[in-house]
Scaffold this motif. Structure first.
Motif, mmCIF file in Angstrom:
data_model
loop_
_atom_site.group_PDB
_atom_site.id
_atom_site.type_symbol
_atom_site.label_atom_id
_atom_site.label_comp_id
_atom_site.label_asym_id
_atom_site.label_seq_id
_atom_site.Cartn_x
_atom_site.Cartn_y
_atom_site.Cartn_z
ATOM 1 N N ASN A 158 0.592 -1.188 -0.037
ATOM 2 C CA ASN A 158 -0.093 0.089 0.089
ATOM 3 C C ASN A 158 0.856 1.315 0.128
ATOM 4 O OD1 ASN A 158 -2.521 -1.361 0.157
ATOM 5 N ND2 ASN A 158 -2.135 -1.740 2.021
ATOM 6 N N GLY A 159 2.085 1.079 -0.328
ATOM 7 C CA GLY A 159 2.926 2.320 -0.594
ATOM 8 C C GLY A 159 3.193 3.115 0.899
ATOM 9 N N PHE A 160 3.319 4.504 0.503
ATOM 10 C CA PHE A 160 3.498 5.330 1.587
ATOM 11 C C PHE A 160 2.227 5.861 2.507
ATOM 12 C CE2 PHE A 160 7.383 5.706 -1.231
ATOM 13 C CZ PHE A 160 8.245 5.780 -0.253
ATOM 14 N N ASN A 161 2.408 5.795 3.535
ATOM 15 C CA ASN A 161 1.315 6.415 4.498
ATOM 16 C C ASN A 161 1.140 7.844 4.483
ATOM 17 O OD1 ASN A 161 -0.610 7.032 6.314
ATOM 18 N ND2 ASN A 161 -0.196 5.362 7.780
ATOM 19 N N GLU A 162 0.084 8.090 3.684
ATOM 20 C CA GLU A 162 0.122 9.700 3.419
ATOM 21 C C GLU A 162 -0.324 10.462 4.767
ATOM 22 O OE1 GLU A 162 -2.348 10.604 -0.037
ATOM 23 O OE2 GLU A 162 -1.210 9.252 -1.412
ATOM 24 N N ALA A 163 -0.821 9.921 5.732
ATOM 25 C CA ALA A 163 -0.956 10.545 7.235
ATOM 26 C C ALA A 163 0.306 10.978 7.833
ATOM 27 C CB ALA A 163 -1.781 9.623 7.957
ATOM 28 N N TYR A 164 1.468 10.607 7.161
ATOM 29 C CA TYR A 164 2.864 10.996 7.780
ATOM 30 C C TYR A 164 3.456 12.111 6.927
ATOM 31 C CZ TYR A 164 3.292 7.001 10.898
ATOM 32 O OH TYR A 164 3.012 6.052 11.973
ATOM 33 N N HIS A 165 3.462 13.265 7.506
ATOM 34 C CA HIS A 165 4.053 14.557 6.805
ATOM 35 C C HIS A 165 5.475 14.499 7.038
ATOM 36 C CE1 HIS A 165 0.224 16.323 6.260
ATOM 37 N NE2 HIS A 165 -0.139 16.138 7.532
ATOM 38 N N ILE A 166 6.085 13.749 7.955
ATOM 39 C CA ILE A 166 7.632 13.453 8.132
ATOM 40 C C ILE A 166 7.678 11.876 8.510
ATOM 41 C CG2 ILE A 166 8.155 15.608 8.909
ATOM 42 C CD1 ILE A 166 8.394 14.358 11.556
ATOM 43 N N TYR A 167 8.772 11.148 8.399
ATOM 44 C CA TYR A 167 8.957 10.088 8.881
ATOM 45 C C TYR A 167 8.385 8.896 8.018
ATOM 46 C CZ TYR A 167 10.417 6.700 12.587
ATOM 47 O OH TYR A 167 11.085 5.489 13.293
#
Length: 232
Positions: A158-167
């Motif tokens: 599911n790729g990158f978690n877009e809830a994370y603005h960093i990390y």
């Protein structure tokens, strides 16, 4: 030789990177085999400088996105035509023949991985921390080391978690560790220490360590971002 049937899509999230993007794209053209690189996709988060013009001049595909590295990289992955995705920061320079190293690793059964890392500085403190990039543990991972992953695995996880603005890089790599054999390649990317020069080496490294600790203790993406905004 690497499998000629596989190709790499290089995905670079950008935002006002006119000072280094041109140099990076020139570097990529001279350190890889053209037949291995399907495309270079620069995913822009709203640049107001010459970033887009520079990307186009060097033959990269330019895509507009909402701001946020996770969103930008996910969009790049969605549009990518290569079987292997290679995520790269605009101020990180891969080693010569990086494409061959990636393809050989994938053929060897490693569906994801990164390179070791060095900073573009002689600062002993940063050289000490960069040394640990050779260790194949999640604690030693970061986006500045670049990241390759088979597109099928990227989609499966599911790729990158877009809830994370960093990390976002480390969070995603943590899921890759659980789903595939992860390879730390022996060559080095050279990444810019510009943020350390701007903020201060000890200060920035301290705050990054706190962010890692907060995540380990269960902090969510919003808490991590609040700490980052306040202190960095």
């Amino acid at each position: 030789m690497p499998n000629k049937n596989r190709s790499i899509s290089i995905i670079i999230p950008v935002l006002n990177e006119e000072l280094c993007l041109g140099e990076l794209l020139h570097h990529l053209a001279h350190t890889s085999t053209p037949t291995h690189i399907r495309e270079i996709i620069c995913v822009d988060g709203g640049s107001t400088d010459k970033t887009l013009k520079i990307a186009a001049q060097h033959g990269a595909k330019v895509v507009s996105s909402e701001r946020g590295r996770a969103k930008q990289m996910n969009l790049g992955a969605e549009l990518a035509e290569g079987e292997i995705l290679y995520f790269l920061h605009a101020d990180t320079f891969p080693p010569k023949n990086f494409d061959q190293s990636i393809l050989k690793a994938v053929e060897g059964g490693f569906m994801a991985g990164c390179f070791r890392m060095k900073f573009d500085t002689k600062n002993l403190f940063l050289r000490f921390f960069a040394w640990f990039s050779r260790v194949n543990l999640l604690l030693c991972r970061g986006g500045d080391q670049s990241l390759f992953v088979e597109k099928q695995l990227f989609e499966k996880t599911n790729g990158f978690n877009e809830a994370y603005h960093i990390y976002e890089d480390t969070e995603f790599i943590g899921r890759l560790y659980k789903n595939a054999k992860f390879k730390v390649l022996p060559d080095y990317v050279i990444t810019s220490a510009r943020k350390y020069r701007e903020i201060g080496v000890l200060k920035l490294q301290f705050h990054f360590a706190v962010i890692h600790l907060k995540k380990y203790l269960g902090a969510g993406p919003e808490e991590l971002y609040r700490y980052y905004r306040k202190n960095i």
